[in-house]
Every structure is written in structure tokens, then in C-alpha cells.
Design an enzyme around this catalytic site. Structure first.
Site, PDB file in Angstrom:
ATOM      1  N   ALA A 124      -1.461  -0.697  16.413  1.00 28.44           N
ATOM      2  CA  ALA A 124      -1.038   0.281  16.023  1.00 28.44           C
ATOM      3  C   ALA A 124      -0.337   0.128  14.430  1.00 28.44           C
ATOM      4  O   ALA A 124       0.646   0.731  14.197  1.00 28.44           O
ATOM      5  CB  ALA A 124      -0.286   1.083  16.595  1.00 28.44           C
ATOM      6  N   GLY A 125      -0.894  -0.716  13.622  1.00 30.83           N
ATOM      7  CA  GLY A 125      -0.088  -1.054  12.396  1.00 30.83           C
ATOM      8  C   GLY A 125      -0.651  -0.059  11.201  1.00 30.83           C
ATOM      9  O   GLY A 125      -1.351   0.821  11.411  1.00 30.83           O
ATOM     10  N   GLY A 126      -0.608  -0.870   9.967  1.00 22.70           N
ATOM     11  CA  GLY A 126      -1.144  -0.091   8.817  1.00 22.70           C
ATOM     12  C   GLY A 126      -2.480   0.392   8.634  1.00 22.70           C
ATOM     13  O   GLY A 126      -2.812   1.446   8.310  1.00 22.70           O
ATOM     14  N   LYS A 139       0.937  -1.197   0.022  1.00 17.26           N
ATOM     15  CA  LYS A 139      -0.046  -0.017  -0.065  1.00 17.26           C
ATOM     16  C   LYS A 139       0.778   1.270  -0.019  1.00 17.26           C
ATOM     17  O   LYS A 139       0.467   2.232  -0.299  1.00 17.26           O
ATOM     18  CB  LYS A 139      -0.982  -0.058   1.219  1.00 17.26           C
ATOM     19  CG  LYS A 139      -2.207  -0.967   0.958  1.00 17.26           C
ATOM     20  CD  LYS A 139      -3.083  -1.013   2.277  1.00 17.26           C
ATOM     21  CE  LYS A 139      -4.003  -2.168   2.235  1.00 17.26           C
ATOM     22  NZ  LYS A 139      -5.019  -2.146   3.020  1.00 17.26           N
ATOM     23  N   ASP A 154     -10.135   2.113   2.324  1.00 18.59           N
ATOM     24  CA  ASP A 154     -10.079   1.323   3.657  1.00 18.59           C
ATOM     25  C   ASP A 154     -10.713   2.150   4.871  1.00 18.59           C
ATOM     26  O   ASP A 154     -11.672   1.613   5.649  1.00 18.59           O
ATOM     27  CB  ASP A 154      -8.539   0.835   4.022  1.00 18.59           C
ATOM     28  CG  ASP A 154      -8.038  -0.301   3.194  1.00 18.59           C
ATOM     29  OD1 ASP A 154      -8.913  -1.189   2.776  1.00 18.59           O
ATOM     30  OD2 ASP A 154      -6.853  -0.467   3.034  1.00 18.59           O
TER      31      ASP A 154
END
Ligand code: NDP
Length: 266
Positions: free
Chosen positions: A122-124, A64, A100
Site C-alpha cells: 500500500a505504498g506510493g 514524486k 506510472d
């Protein structure tokens, strides 16, 4: 000639997107076809797009950010968050969008009177969704296993905690959301049970971004008799919004939904 669309990812074989989009193309009578493409090297995204003579793509893990860099023009929200999951070609230029986050926003908007939200992870996915939720007036707090990933959120002004620093008393969040991959291919909870036993009972509802299975987090939330939601609507809604871009807004959200949602019962 029929327009060709695809999803780029690695892995990509599990993706529901081809079925979702093909059902909608077929149902709405739009002359197009959607396939999956295993893209191993994200830096070749643009070249691959043109080589395959595509009209548009969705981009999934882990490309992404590459998608963001591959675009000639960016929608303001995609520009702000630096993450693109939908690309459309127009007159030889690539236009990038993020669907998203608005898909997620729509999915949780069915829960009313929500002000405070606790993100587990706390990821993408947390990155784009925390930004849009804050823009919409929600107060987002992040709790993550490792401290390193929290740095950029702290810099952006979010309240952040690790498992060690989280206050286990006098905390209240209206919505608790599992944004981690815990429970996807294992039986892990996204945070220590002692923390979840504090925050879940006080929440109005609990959400998981993982779809197609009941994760340990959702199981625990149901034990506390909380309303729950998995990640299916998020996936469906991001797909509908991408489809709107693919077809230059030729159809309404509900027209697309009527066809695309069939992918979830097949
Ligand atoms: P990332 O790899 O970017 O981030 C993963 C996050 O999960 C990190 O915060 C990581 O913490 C945490 N984590 C992983 N395993 C555990 C564990 N066992 N216990 C606690 N924390 C853990 O992932 P993404 O943001 O891309 O994806 C997250 C989830 O969202 C995935 O399950 C994915 O399937 C789902 N998703 C769903 C979508 C939908 O449409 N429904 C769309 C996109 C994603 P740490 O920093 O400590 O490593």
C-alpha cells in the site's frame, strides 16, 4: 539547440530511463538528449530544473510528491492523486503529469476478464495505480504488512486488510499483484506464504511491479502454473507516455515503443 531532458531521483544511477529515451530520440530523429541527475533535496526540484535549462524530466523515488508541488499546472489525474512523475516546461511554466498509473493500466489490460484485484502492498505505487484501476471499474482490495499505511485507502473506500485481519477462507481475486519492494533486494515474499497459498491458486494471473528479476512471489506463482508478468511493461509504458508529453504528441505510441523497447534487451 538540442532539447535536454533528465530523470531526477535518489538513487538514480540504476535508472533505465536515459537509455529508453535516448534510443527513442535517436530512432525517431528528434533532436534531444536525456541524462540522469542525482537530486538530493527534493525541495530544490524547480530551481534545479531551470538551472540545468531542461525541457522536461521524469521524477522517481523519493521526489514524486515534491514534483507535484513544483508544478504550475497539473493534469487532472495527477491533481487527483497528488503524485507527479513527468514534468514538461512550456513557456516558462512547469506542467505535471502522472504516467506510472496509465502505464500500469495498459500493462495489465492484456489480462482479460479481470474484475477483482488484490494488491499486496500500500505504498506510493499502490496509491496512483489503485485510483486509476477503480476509475476503470476494477474492484481493488489492499493487503499490507502494517496497518498505518492502509488508513488513507480505508478513508477512500477501499477494502483493506493487514496480515492479521485477512480472511483466509472464501476469498477470490482474479489478479494478485505484488506492489511491495519485497523481493527487490531480498528473498522475501510480500505476504505470509499461508495467505499466498490461498489467493494465488484461485487467481487467473499474477503480476509483480519489480522488473528485471524473478522475485520469490513470481516464482511461487509459476509453481502454481499461473500466467505471470513482471514490471518491465509498466516501466516501458510509463516511459512511452512520458515521451509523448516530452514531444508534444509528435509520435504514435507504437512508433515510440519500437525504439524504446530496445532498452530492455541491451
Ligand atoms: P513504498 O516504499 O512507497 O512502499 C513499499 C510497500 O512495500 C509498503 O506497502 C511496505 O509495507 C511494503 N513492503 C516493503 N517490504 C516488505 C516486506 N518485506 N514484506 C511485506 N511488505 C513489504 O514503495 P513504492 O510503492 O514506491 O515501490 C514499490 C515497488 O514498486 C518497488 O519494488 C519498486 O521498485 C516498484 N516500482 C516499479 C515500477 C515499474 O515501472 N515497474 C515503478 C515504480 C515502482 P509497510 O507499509 O508494512 O512498510
Amino acid at each position: 539547440m538540442s532539447k535536454l531532458f533528465a530523470i531526477f531521483g535518489n538513487p538514480v544511477s540504476h535508472s533505465k530511463s536515459p537509455l529508453m529515451h535516448n534510443l527513442s530520440f535517436q530512432g525517431l530523429g528528434y533532436d534531444a538528449c536525456y541524462t540522469r541527475y542525482l537530486l538530493e533535496d527534493g525541495s530544490r526540484l524547480k530551481e534545479t530544473f531551470f538551472h540545468l535549462k531542461l525541457k522536461g524530466v521524469n521524477v522517481t523515488v523519493p521526489h514524486k510528491e515534491h514534483a507535484y508541488h513544483a508544478c504550475d499546472l497539473l493534469d487532472p489525474f495527477a491533481q487527483k492523486i497528488g503524485v507527479v512523475n513527468t514534468i514538461v516546461e512550456r513557456e516558462g511554466k512547469l506542467y505535471g503529469y502522472n504516467t506510472d498509473a496509465p502505464g500500469f493500466l495498459k500493462a495489465i489490460s492484456e489480462f482479460k476478464n479481470i474484475q477483482t484485484i488484490l494488491f499486496l502492498g500500500a505504498g506510493g505505487t499502490a496509491q496512483s495505480t489503485s485510483s486509476i484501476l477503480r476509475d476503470e471499474g476494477y474492484e481493488v482490495t489492499l493487503l499490507n504488512r502494517s496497518a498505518a499505511r492502509l488508513e488513507k485507502y480505508k478513508e477512500a473506500g477501499f477494502q483493506t486488510y493487514t496480515f492479521d485481519t485477512f480472511p483466509r477462507k472464501n476469498v477470490h481475486y482474479d489478479l494478485v499483484i505484488n506492489m511491495t519492494s519485497a523481493g527487490l533486494e531480498d528473498d522475501n515474499l510480500p505476504a505470509p506464504k499461508e495467505i499466498l497459498d490461498v489467493v494465488i491458486p484461485k487467481a487467473q494471473a499474477c503480476v509483480d511491479v519489480i522488473y528485471g528479476k524473478e522475485t520469490p512471489f513470481l516464482k511461487l506463482s509459476k509453481q502454481y502454473q499461473k500466467p505471470t508478468k513482471d514490471g518491465s511493461d509498466m516501466l516501458l509504458y510509463q516511459g512511452i507516455i512520458a515521451f509523448e508529453y516530452f514531444t508534444n504528441q509528435a509520435y504514435t505510441f507504437n512508433d515510440i515503443k519500437a525504439h524504446m523497447e530496445k532498452a530492455f534487451v541491451l
